[in-house]
Motif scaffolding. Structure first.
Motif, short mmCIF file in Angstrom:
data_model
loop_
_atom_site.label_atom_id
_atom_site.label_comp_id
_atom_site.label_asym_id
_atom_site.label_seq_id
_atom_site.Cartn_x
_atom_site.Cartn_y
_atom_site.Cartn_z
N ARG A 223 0.78 42.33 -15.33
CA ARG A 223 0.40 43.32 -14.32
C ARG A 223 -0.42 44.45 -14.95
NH1 ARG A 223 5.78 45.52 -12.25
NH2 ARG A 223 4.31 46.98 -11.28
N ASP A 224 -1.05 45.24 -14.11
CA ASP A 224 -1.81 46.42 -14.56
C ASP A 224 -0.81 47.54 -14.80
OD1 ASP A 224 -3.69 48.32 -15.15
OD2 ASP A 224 -4.37 48.59 -13.08
N PRO A 286 -7.99 43.03 -17.92
CA PRO A 286 -8.80 43.40 -16.74
C PRO A 286 -10.02 42.51 -16.55
CG PRO A 286 -9.02 45.04 -18.50
CD PRO A 286 -7.91 44.14 -18.89
#
Length: 314
Positions: A223-224, A286
């Protein structure tokens, strides 16, 4: 012809002793002459090397006639070395004799004071301990070997072969070294360094105070993540989280996350046919370019080259 003395120590790793004996012993010059004279020497008439017991024909005075001394690792690298061995190594270094270590043999060189202020490496599992015990050593756990001219070190196991072939190339040039590499059925230069073999950011006893945070990161690294996210999952403030990470790991929380993502990516490169783009997305990077950059910076090799090494059938 160069004389190579392989040092026989109690509790030596048999593989580390055999590597220089076999590599240098098979070197032949273009006219057929041997490139090296091999001598096994020690401070005792016999030594135990794992399940093997070996007799030693020459004493430590053989070091006085050596052009190169090779120090193997020992199964217990923290075992103190005999003072006579350390003195012989120091005397050899003072005469300008080249001295090389294989794997955790670097602990013996460090104990003799020969690595102070020099670049060195050892098996990645032992690198932190060597740095802790000998802070004057300029440790680089990511490379296969280091060459300071007269003092050389190699990383774990097969890296000893890389170092021996490097020395052959230094002594006799690329053609002779390439022939030695062919005899060993090994590349003259392996791509990347030891960094590609390190298991990164796996929780250990030294990180037990961060168990909750690390477990959460392991499950959520794709996850970010932000510092606030990690601190909330750990039940502590951002300041406390950052301090504890620095104390336990020497890294920031975000650096730790990056290492976990790299490890997850390595596992996917080894076990799946997923594209690099897909793996980058799966592991939380990303962009693919960001993944490639961080992978190369940390491991010294591209994701594609890593896959060829660790999953050659892909």
């Amino acid at each position: 012809m160069y004389t190579v003395v392989v040092l026989a120590l109690q509790d030596a790793i048999a593989f580390d002793m055999a590597t220089p004996i076999e590599t240098f012993g098979r070197v032949r010059l273009p006219d057929g002459r041997p490139g090296y004279r091999l001598v096994v020497a020690g401070h005792e008439p016999s030594v135990q090397a794992g399940p093997l017991r070996m007799t030693v024909d020459e004493g430590l005075d053989a070091i006085e006639r050596a052009d190169l001394v090779v120090v193997p690792g020992r199964n217990d690298p923290l075992r103190p070395s005999p003072p006579t061995v350390l003195a012989a190594l120091r005397a050899g270094a003072e005469r300008g004799t080249r001295i090389a270590s294989i794997c955790v043999g670097a602990f013996t060189l460090a104990e003799a004071g020969l690595l102070d202020g020099r670049h060195a490496t050892t098996h990645w599992l032992a690198a932190d301990e060597l740095s802790r015990r000998h802070p004057a050593v300029r440790m680089d756990p990511d490379v296969l070997y280091t060459d300071n001219g007269d003092i050389l070190t190699s990383a774990g196991a097969a890296s000893g072969l890389d170092l021996c072939l490097h020395i052959v190339q230094r002594d006799y040039g690329t053609a002779v070294a390439a022939d030695a590499a062919r005899l060993a059925v090994a590349p003259l230069h392996r791509p990347g360094g030891q960094a590609q073999y390190i298991v990164r950011n796996r929780p250990t006893q030294r990180t037990s105070t961060l168990a909750q945070a690390l477990s959460w990161i392991e499950a959520n690294a794709h996850r970010d993540l932000t510092l606030t996210d990690i601190a909330g999952a750990a039940g502590m403030s951002v300041r406390t989280l950052t301090r504890r990470f620095k104390d336990a790991t020497g890294q920031s929380p975000i650096q730790w996350v990056s290492g976990v993502r790299i490890r997850h990516a390595q596992e996917l490169l080894e076990t799946t046919d997923h594209t690099v783009d897909r793996i980058a997305a799966q592991t939380g990077f990303p962009t693919t370019s960001n993944f490639r950059a961080q992978f190369g910076q940390l491991l010294g090799i591209t994701p594609g080259a890593y896959r060829k090494v660790f999953r050659p059938q892909a």
